[in-house]
Design an enzyme around this catalytic site. Structure first.
Site, PDB file in Angstrom:
ATOM      1  CB  SER A   1     116.746  49.121 -68.664  1.00  0.00           C
ATOM      2  OG  SER A   1     117.464  47.965 -68.319  1.00  0.00           O
TER       3      SER A   1
ATOM      4  CG  ASP B   1      97.478  51.335 -62.362  1.00  0.00           C
ATOM      5  OD1 ASP B   1      98.425  51.475 -63.152  1.00  0.00           O
ATOM      6  OD2 ASP B   1      96.898  50.248 -62.196  1.00  0.00           O
ATOM      7  CB  VAL B   2     101.559  54.935 -64.552  1.00  0.00           C
ATOM      8  CG1 VAL B   2     102.146  53.561 -64.830  1.00  0.00           C
ATOM      9  CG2 VAL B   2     102.032  55.938 -65.591  1.00  0.00           C
TER      10      VAL B   2
ATOM     11  CE1 TYR C   1     112.593  46.389 -66.634  1.00  0.00           C
ATOM     12  CE2 TYR C   1     114.669  45.791 -67.670  1.00  0.00           C
ATOM     13  CZ  TYR C   1     113.943  46.623 -66.851  1.00  0.00           C
ATOM     14  OH  TYR C   1     114.556  47.704 -66.253  1.00  0.00           O
ATOM     15  CB  VAL C   2     114.619  42.662 -73.319  1.00  0.00           C
ATOM     16  CG1 VAL C   2     115.383  43.078 -74.570  1.00  0.00           C
ATOM     17  CG2 VAL C   2     115.602  42.206 -72.241  1.00  0.00           C
TER      18      VAL C   2
ATOM     19  CE  LYS D   1     112.461  49.697 -68.401  1.00  0.00           C
ATOM     20  NZ  LYS D   1     111.853  50.966 -67.921  1.00  0.00           N
TER      21      LYS D   1
ATOM     22  N   GLY E   1     106.163  57.009 -60.566  1.00  0.00           N
ATOM     23  CA  GLY E   1     107.083  56.051 -59.969  1.00  0.00           C
ATOM     24  C   GLY E   1     107.985  56.714 -58.953  1.00  0.00           C
TER      25      GLY E   1
END
Length: 245
Positions: free
Chosen positions: A142, A62-63, A155-156, A159, A12
């Site tokens: 995050s 691409d990770v 997303y939550v 993270k 990234g």
């Protein structure tokens, strides 16, 4: 020159926090492998670094693909013969979608990049770290590592998951010389936050968004010997936003 002659892989690394960290590492003497999916951005960063006589290469990958991640590791060893630092900074957002708003393929894509990616990269690099008896892994969390509301459902979840993964890395490999820690940034000026009208700025004690260079300075500290007694830690840099939650 806290990272002199050390080799860092920056997943990234073609924008935002990753780009800032790559430049900060280079300024501290590290040799860099910048990884991303945007070849033009990657080549731009490498040209900038090489113009300052800072050793670096770009690898397009691409990770979320194991073979491509392993190719990054192989190319790093071919070029520099060692790896000292793994920075897992690739990540995407879900536009604050709830569980019922988020499509399954969107969920899978986010989890592949945000959670599976750091797993694949760590899995590929750790055997080399074990042979050398040392190594550093830095994962990126995050505000959503701590609370809901700073992202959507996927997303939550991702993270929160990456914090657990970081702790387990430290538990499993800390005694073998591998240092793993997590950075939990707040609202940072970056492509991911560009254009977002976020009322959280009014609730941040610092009264502003953070700068990528501030997170990069923390990443230098965690990669250096100054943080050698930190294992499995989550370091929050969010201007104080989560203190009032």
């Amino acid at each position: 020159m806290k990272l002199k002659d050390r080799v860092a892989i920056i997943f990234g690394g073609t924008s935002g926090l990753g780009e800032a960290t790559a430049k900060a590492y280079a300024d501290e003497g590290a040799k860099l492998v910048v990884v991303g999916r945007d070849k033009s951005k990657g080549n731009r960063i490498i040209s900038e670094l090489q113009s300052r006589n800072q050793e670096s290469i770009f690898v397009e990958a691409d990770v979320s693909k194991a073979a491509e991640v392993q190719a990054v590791v192989n190319k790093t060893l071919e070029k520099f013969e060692q790896i000292d630092i793994l920075y897992n900074g690739a990540g995407i957002h879900d536009a604050y979608k709830t569980a019922i708003e988020l499509d399954e393929d969107e969920y899978e894509k986010l989890m592949d990049i945000n959670v599976k990616g750091p797993y694949l990269a760590s899995k590929a690099v750790i055997p080399h770290f074990l042979k050398r008896g040392k190594g550093v892994i830095i994962n990126i969390g995050s505000q959503s590592t701590h609370v809901a509301g700073a992202g959507g459902s996927a997303y939550v979840t991702s993270k929160h998951a990456i914090e657990g993964f970081t702790k387990q890395l430290a538990y499993d490999f800390g005694s073998k010389g591998i240092k793993a820690n997590l950075i939990a940034p707040g609202f940072i000026e970056s492509p991911m936050t560009e254009g977002i009208e976020d009322k959280r700025l009014n609730d941040i004690p610092a009264q502003r968004a953070g700068k990528p260079e501030e997170i990069a300075a923390l990443a230098v500290f965690l990669a250096s010997d100054d943080s050698n007694y930190m294992h499995g830690s989550t370091v929050t840099m969010d201007g104080g936003w989560t203190t009032g939650r």
